[in-house]
Structure formats: C-alpha cells, structure tokens
Design a protein around this motif. Structure first.
Motif, PDB file in Angstrom:
ATOM      1  N   VAL A   1      -0.237   8.185  -6.144  1.00 48.52           N
ATOM      2  CA  VAL A   1      -1.695   8.943  -6.238  1.00 48.52           C
ATOM      3  C   VAL A   1      -1.470  10.136  -6.792  1.00 48.52           C
ATOM      4  O   VAL A   1      -2.429  10.710  -7.580  1.00 48.52           O
ATOM      5  CB  VAL A   1      -2.514   8.257  -5.056  1.00 48.52           C
TER       6      VAL A   1
ATOM      7  N   GLU B   1       0.935  -1.232  -0.151  1.00 49.03           N
ATOM      8  CA  GLU B   1      -0.039  -0.121   0.016  1.00 49.03           C
ATOM      9  C   GLU B   1       0.874   1.236  -0.096  1.00 49.03           C
ATOM     10  O   GLU B   1       0.512   2.230  -0.473  1.00 49.03           O
ATOM     11  CB  GLU B   1      -1.016  -0.158   1.309  1.00 49.03           C
ATOM     12  N   GLY B   2       2.055   1.251   0.476  1.00 47.80           N
ATOM     13  CA  GLY B   2       3.058   2.429   0.645  1.00 47.80           C
ATOM     14  C   GLY B   2       3.246   2.725  -0.820  1.00 47.80           C
ATOM     15  O   GLY B   2       3.377   3.887  -1.330  1.00 47.80           O
TER      16      GLY B   2
ATOM     17  N   ALA C   1       1.714   1.961  -3.690  1.00 46.89           N
ATOM     18  CA  ALA C   1       0.636   2.256  -4.445  1.00 46.89           C
ATOM     19  C   ALA C   1       0.271   3.724  -4.123  1.00 46.89           C
ATOM     20  O   ALA C   1       0.018   4.708  -4.810  1.00 46.89           O
ATOM     21  CB  ALA C   1      -0.633   1.335  -4.078  1.00 46.89           C
ATOM     22  N   ASP C   2       0.206   4.345  -2.757  1.00 47.02           N
ATOM     23  CA  ASP C   2      -0.048   5.419  -2.462  1.00 47.02           C
ATOM     24  C   ASP C   2       0.782   6.567  -2.854  1.00 47.02           C
ATOM     25  O   ASP C   2       0.403   7.792  -3.200  1.00 47.02           O
ATOM     26  CB  ASP C   2      -0.015   5.722  -1.071  1.00 47.02           C
TER      27      ASP C   2
ATOM     28  N   GLU D   1      -3.920  20.107  -1.845  1.00 52.31           N
ATOM     29  CA  GLU D   1      -2.644  19.415  -2.453  1.00 52.31           C
ATOM     30  C   GLU D   1      -1.957  20.306  -2.960  1.00 52.31           C
ATOM     31  O   GLU D   1      -2.607  21.071  -4.008  1.00 52.31           O
ATOM     32  CB  GLU D   1      -3.182  18.158  -3.300  1.00 52.31           C
TER      33      GLU D   1
END
Length: 785
Positions: A762, A755-756, A758-759, A776
């Motif tokens: 983003v 998940e790290g 993948a994030d 952002e």
C-alpha cells in the motif's frame, strides 16, 4: 559527323545520362551555336529563364496539366546530370536563346483522353508494350552484354570527354541508332513519328532565323535519324493535322531522385540516379570518392568502417573490373566491393547504401517566382510558417496538440488528407495514448503537386478548399458511417465552417437509417470526434446531441437485431456490441474540466444504465446467439453490474448438457475473448472449472466441431497465461497443491486473501500515485515480503 549541311548540330543523348551531359557541354563549347533547341514542351519556353535562378535546384520537372482536368498531367524531369538541363544552363550562361521543340503539351494531354501509358521519354502517351523496343537493350545485346546499364557505363560513362573530337561520341551513337531505325522502323513508338514531324518544323524555323550560323538540337538519340531524314513541310504538317487539343498550364515543380529511378514508374528513368549524380559531380577519382561517401553513411549508422576499409574496397573494385574485362570499375564492382569489405557480406546494410546513395533521397527546389495555382502558394506559405519543410526522405514527426504550432501542423496535415494530398500518414503514437499527441510519417512525392492542382477546384487556400471538399463529400456520402467519419475529419482538421453542413446531413441520414449495424458503425467515430474536440477546443455540442440520439436508437433496435443470427452475422454483431460499449463509456464520462459535467455529459445522462439494461436483456434471451450472450455477460461483469456468483450461474446455464456444443462453445468465446479473458479464468477457478467440466463432457462426435473455435479463442492468450491455465487444469480446478479442494496449488495463489502481504504494498502504491498520507515517509518501501 552530326552536323547537317545547313549548320544544324544534332546531339543525340540518353536522357539523364551523365556521360551524355558532359559530351553535350563539350560540344556546345566547341560549336558555340546561336540557338539551342531542346526536347520538351514548347509552352514551357517562358519558364526557361527560371532555370538560372539561385533558388532553382535540380532535380526538378516541368509539369503540364489540363486546365479543366488537373489530374490529367505529364512530367518532363531533369537532374543536374541531365543533358537537357546542361544545355539549358549553357544557353542561359552564354546569353543564347533556348527553346523547347517537342510536341506541345496541349496535344500530349488531349491525346491521353483515349490512350494511357508512358512513353520512352517519360511524358505520358500511348503505350504498346508488345511492340516497343528498348534501344539500349538491343545495342547491349548486340555487343554481348546482358545488362544495358553496364554496357552504357563501359562505352559512354567510362569514356573521357575532351580528348579529341567533341562531336565524335554523337557520331557513334547516331550511327547505331540509324541502324536500329532501319531495322525496326519506329520500334513500336508510333507517337514518335508525330513528335519528330513537329521537331523538324521547329528546326526549319530556327534555321531560317539563324541563317548560316549553327543551330544545336539536344534530343533523345532515338530521334536523330528521323530528324536528319529529308521530309517536306507539307508531309510533316499532314502528320500534325487534326490532333486533339486541350488548354494546358505549365510550371516547374520539385522532383526527387527516387521518382527519377525506373522503379518509380518514370518511363525514361534510370536504375541509379544517385550514382549517376556522383559520376557527374566527381571531378576525378570517382570510385575513391564513392567509397568515402559510403563509409561516411555507414559510420552515421554506427557501423565500424575505417579508412583501411575504404582503401581495401577501392582495391577490390579495381581488381573486379580487371577480372571482368571492364575499362574502369562501375556500380556493380563498387557494390560488390562494399558488400564484401564494409558490410561483411550482408545485404542488410547494403540495402541502406542502395536507398540513400545509389538511388538517393534528394528533393529539388523551385524559386517562388515559378507559376503555381493559388492553393499551392498558400500551401507553400503554410509550410514555411509552420517550419514543416517537404522532404524526399521519409521522416517521423511527433506533434503535441497542446502547443499552438503543433496543433496548426496537425490541422494542416488533416486538411491535406481530406483533399487527397497524402503528404503525411498517421501512425500509432509511442508511449502515449492521449488525444493530445499525434505521430505522422511524412514524405513528399512529386505527384502530390498534381494532387494540389486538382484540389484547387475547391478553393484558393487550404482551409477554403478543405471546407468545400468536406461539404461536397457529405452530400455525396453513400452511408451513415461515411458521414460520421467525415465529421471526425472535420474536427481533426479544424473545419468549423464545414461542420454545420456535415451535421445537417448526419442528422438527416441518422433519422432515416434504421439498420442497427449502420448506426453501430457510425457511433464510435462520433464519440472519437467528441474526444478530439476536447484538446482542440472545438464546440461539439451539436455533435454530442446527435451521438446521444444515435445511441438511444441503437439501444432500442439492438435486441431484435441480435436474434436468429448465423455464425458470421453473430460475429459481426459482437464487434458492433463491443464498439457501442466503448463509445457509451466515453460518451458518459465527459465533463468540462474541473469535475463539472458539460453539455455532452448532461446530454449523455442515463446512457450507461440504459446500456447495461440492454446487455442484461441480451444475456438472458435464448434466441440471441451464444456468442453475443456470452459477450454481454462479460461486459456486465467487467462493468461491476454482475457479481462473480451470478456470472458463474449464467455460465453454468449456458454450458448445461441440454445446450448444443456449438452454441456453448460460442458462448465461451464471447465471454473469454478479448483483453483479460485469460486472467479472468486464472483468478476465478469456478469459471475455469465450469469450462473444464463442459469441455470434458462434450461428445466425441461434436468435439472436432467445437475445437477450432476454442483453439482460436484460447490461442490468442499470452504464453504465460496459457501455461498457468494448463497447470490449473492439470492439477484439477478447485484443488490445492496437496489435493485438498479450494485452492489453486500454484505459488502465489491461496484460498483466502493474505492481508499482511497486501498491506505491504500500500505505501508504494500511494507513493506512485502521489497521495501519501500525512505522517507517512514519502520514500520507497521494500516489498520483499
């Protein structure tokens, strides 16, 4: 001498020979005849004054076509270096009457009803290839030359005009042709006997009119001995008695150097019209001027060619001519010098020189006053208004259909294609797959003028003619797919008046046709037509209703049609299934803009769920061929209607030991064939393990039977995908690098989602999609993790 005792000056020429053209001009200046007679159709006499118009630019051609059958036609081309054109212009410039004296086109076109071919002079007529002789080839062979073009250059093109008797060149050519006619008679040109009889009658009439003053005749050198031969009027008229007739129309049309070349199919053509045009136009030092022209072309193509190259190429051409015993360098020496000096010995840039300069890409022009069928005049008007100029050189045109001008250009090109006037050919658009963009490759060929004349029977304007042709083609169509393709063409061409008639035929054919294969072939064209209607603003509601009805009939008839098929029939049905799947997706995803579903969307409500239900039924029926069952499972998986576990279960059943190896291999082909099949196996090792386990368990006696099928399937994958699959199989599907089960063992692949990592991507994805969240920073983010 070429003068007869009655004052007739016979000038025998080679059609499209610049040397002959220069000699004709010199002879006419010396003789100053009162009448000039030229080989050509006499019905074109009223068109002669147009040759003096400012807008008339050769190469052009006289076009004759039968009024009741426009496709039956004949051409008489002329370039600026054609002796006939030079004679016409000389007569017009000096106020001297000029007339054509060849056999009338009314007989020429009627003669063609029973015989086909192209005679030596280029107009269409009977052909006897086993008997006909080429006079130039015979003379060249007699002189010891193996190339008639080289012989002609040496004895005619390299001979100066004006250094002596202006009639001498014609006397020499006549003497040679007389010897040939004595030896070979008509030389297989039986139709020439009739043509020459008509010419003699016309010459007699001109002599009576001119009295003792000179009459000049410009014709093919082959005919001169026959025209000089004494013959009675009764004998000549007897040869003309009973000739067939048809009503003919004549006009001037643009011609091209490419069609003037022999390779273009023109019987009296030459190998190098561009070179001959250069020889005729060059006032002096033709080789030097030619090399300069070649250098300019190569520089435009970003090749390094300097003035030193030009100088060296000229010197080499002169040296080659001396070594070969030629009076001056010809095209052969010039070409060899260009290849060696400017092209570094390569034939690749030399081919460009040949196409652009030796042959040439010149397209002539005719004045607006030239006679033309109404359809041609409307086409000319549209070409001028849309700034879509006909050109001999092939060019590519990108059209953005969101602009009105480009949309009109597209409609014009599609209408012409429907009429059989293939001025443009559709190409795949580069950089965009949207329906608002079209790419066309355009080239105007002289024969398209004939196609326009033929299409004139359908209407007097391009729109009216295309509409009439579409309605007639719909009635005459032999299959449902032809009608749907025609409906698509009508939308592309903007034929709103023809579409209702086509739709009536389409509805009738669709209601009567029970063949699922025919229906499946027809549906994609209908759906494409709906998409084209979006960008063109066309009302396609009726078309949508037919498409939806067609889809529902396919859903009902497809399951029984897929049962008990052999390998070839299953492969064809698989293609139908793919086509219907894509069509249903497009048909169901339609709206009127702004997110609201329009007429087509409402008509298509419920199609996609019903289609997925059909696929589920196909995937589980044992009587359905394995190829189709595998494809159905794959389409359900891609559409999110099937999860990975269920797909693996179905694959396991299909590859069980009780399934014949050939059926199992077909199932695999249907499942993994097409886009993304390889990556599906890369990322789902359960599926790969099932395939690998089945393949290793295939009996030896059956392995050779299924290998070609599997090779065809997996051989279509990208090299990187095949390499990754090989690595996975070598390490064993379902095993980690260290031998523990559950992972691929390849860099970048883990047992569970990271998940790290993948994030980290983003923010970049949001930036690319233009949907960054408040707070952002809308700037690139590193993804080095």
């Amino acid at each position: 001498m070429t003068r007869t005792g009655a004052g007739v000056l016979l000038l025998g020429v080679r059609h499209h020979g610049p040397g002959s053209a220069r000699a004709v001009r010199a002879a006419l200046e010396a003789a100053r005849p009162r009448i000039v007679l030229i080989e050509g159709p006499p019905e074109a006499d009223p068109l002669i004054p147009l040759a003096a118009e400012e807008d008339m630019r050769p190469p052009v051609a006289l076009l004759a076509h039968a009024v009741d059958e426009p496709g039956r036609s004949a051409f008489w081309p002329m370039a600026e270096f054609s002796p006939e054109w030079v004679a016409l212009r000389w007569a017009l410039d000096h106020g001297v009457p000029a007339r054509f004296i060849d056999l009338p086109a009314t007989h020429t076109l009627a003669w063609e009803r029973d015989t086909d071919g192209t005679d030596r002079d280029g107009d269409t007529g009977p052909s006897e290839p086993d008997l006909r002789i080429d006079p130039l080839a015979v003379l060249a062979d007699t002189a010891g030359y193996d190339d008639p073009e080289r012989w002609w250059e040496d004895v005619v093109e390299h001979r100066g005009v004006g250094d002596g008797d202006a009639y001498a060149p014609f006397a020499v050519v006549e003497e040679a042709m007389t010897a040939l006619r004595d030896a070979y008679g008509s030389g297989g040109h039986q139709r020439d006997l009739v043509r020459e009889a008509y010419m003699r009658l016309q010459i007699r009439a001109a002599r009576r009119e001119a009295g003792d003053d000179a009459v000049a005749v410009v014709c093919g050198a082959w005919h001169v001995p026959a025209l000089r031969r004494q013959s009675t009027v009764a004998a000549d008229k007897a040869l003309l008695k009973g000739l067939p007739k048809t009503k003919a129309d004549l006009t001037w049309v643009p011609w091209t150097y490419r069609r003037l070349a022999r390779a273009g199919g023109y019987g009296a053509g030459i190998d190098s019209p561009g070179w001959y045009g250069h020889l005729f136009a060059a006032p002096d030092r033709p080789v030097e001027r030619w090399m300069t022209k070649v250098a300019g072309l190569l520089r435009e193509e970003d090749r390094l060619v300097s003035s030193a190259h030009v100088i060296e190429a000229v010197r080499l051409a002169d040296t080659l001519a001396a070594l070969r015993g030629r009076p001056l360098p010809g095209l052969g020496e010039a070409t060899d010098a260009v290849r060696a000096v400017m092209c570094d010995g390569s034939d690749v840039p030399l081919a460009l020189v040949h196409d652009r300069l030796v042959v040439g890409e010149v397209l002539g022009e005719v004045p607006p006053a030239a006679p033309a069928v109404p359809l041609q005049r409307d086409l000319d008007r549209l070409q001028r208004r849309l700034r879509l100029r006909p050109e001999a050189q092939e060019r590519e045109v990108e059209l953005d259909l969101r602009g009105e001008t480009d949309a009109e250009r597209s409609r014009l090109l599609h209408r012409l294609r429907l009429l059989g006037v293939d001025w443009g050919r559709r190409q795949a658009s580069r950089g965009s797959t949207g329906t608002f963009r079209e790419t066309w490759r355009l080239r105007w060929e002289p024969e398209l003028s004939v196609r326009v004349a033929e299409a004139g029977v359908w209407g007097t304007t391009v729109l009216a003619a295309a509409t009439g042709r579409a309605e007639a083609d719909a009635v005459a169509a032999r299959s449902l797919a032809e009608v749907t393709a025609l409906a698509e063409q009508c939308l592309l061409a903007g034929l709103s008046d023809a579409l209702p008639a086509v739709m009536r035929v389409l509805a009738d054919r669709a209601a009567l046709d029970a063949d699922v294969g025919h229906l499946a072939q027809a549906l994609p064209a209908l759906v494409r037509a709906l998409r084209y209607g979006d960008v063109r603003g066309t009302d396609t509601g009726a078309l949508a209703e037919v498409a939806v009805g067609l889809a529902r009939r396919i859903f009902a008839g497809l399951p029984p049609a897929c049962a008990a098929l052999d390998a070839d029939a299953a492969d064809e049905m698989r293609r139908h299934v793919d086509a219907v799947h894509g069509a249903v997706g497009l048909l169901d995803d339609t709206d009127d803009g702004g997110g609201t579903r329009g007429t087509r969307g409402r008509a298509a409500d419920g199609l996609r769920p019903r289609w997925y239900g059909v696929l589920r039924g196909l995937s589980g029926r044992d009587r359905v061929a394995g190829l189709i069952r595998g494809r159905a499972v794959r389409l359900l998986l891609d559409g999110g209607e099937l999860d990975q576990d269920e797909a693996a279960r179905l694959m396991g059943l299909a590859l069980s030991r009780g399934t014949p190896p050939a059926d199992a291999a077909a199932w695999i082909e249907g499942f993994v064939d097409g886009g993304g099949g390889g990556m599906l196996l890369v990322h789902d090792e359960r599926l790969l393990a099932l395939v690998d386990g089945w393949l290793t368990g295939v009996p030896a006696e059956a392995f050779t039977d299924v290998l070609p099928l599997l090779r065809r399937t997996f051989g279509a994958y990208e090299p990187g995908v095949r390499r990754t699959l090989g690595e996975l199989v070598r390490r064993g599907p379902g095993r980690r690098a260290g031998g523990a089960p559950g992972g691929s063992g390849l860099p970048g692949f883990a047992a569970d989602l990271d998940e790290g990592r993948a994030d980290a991507v983003v923010p970049v994805v949001r930036l690319l999609l233009g949907c960054a969240e408040d707070g952002e920073r809308n700037e690139p983010v590193g993804v080095g993790t």
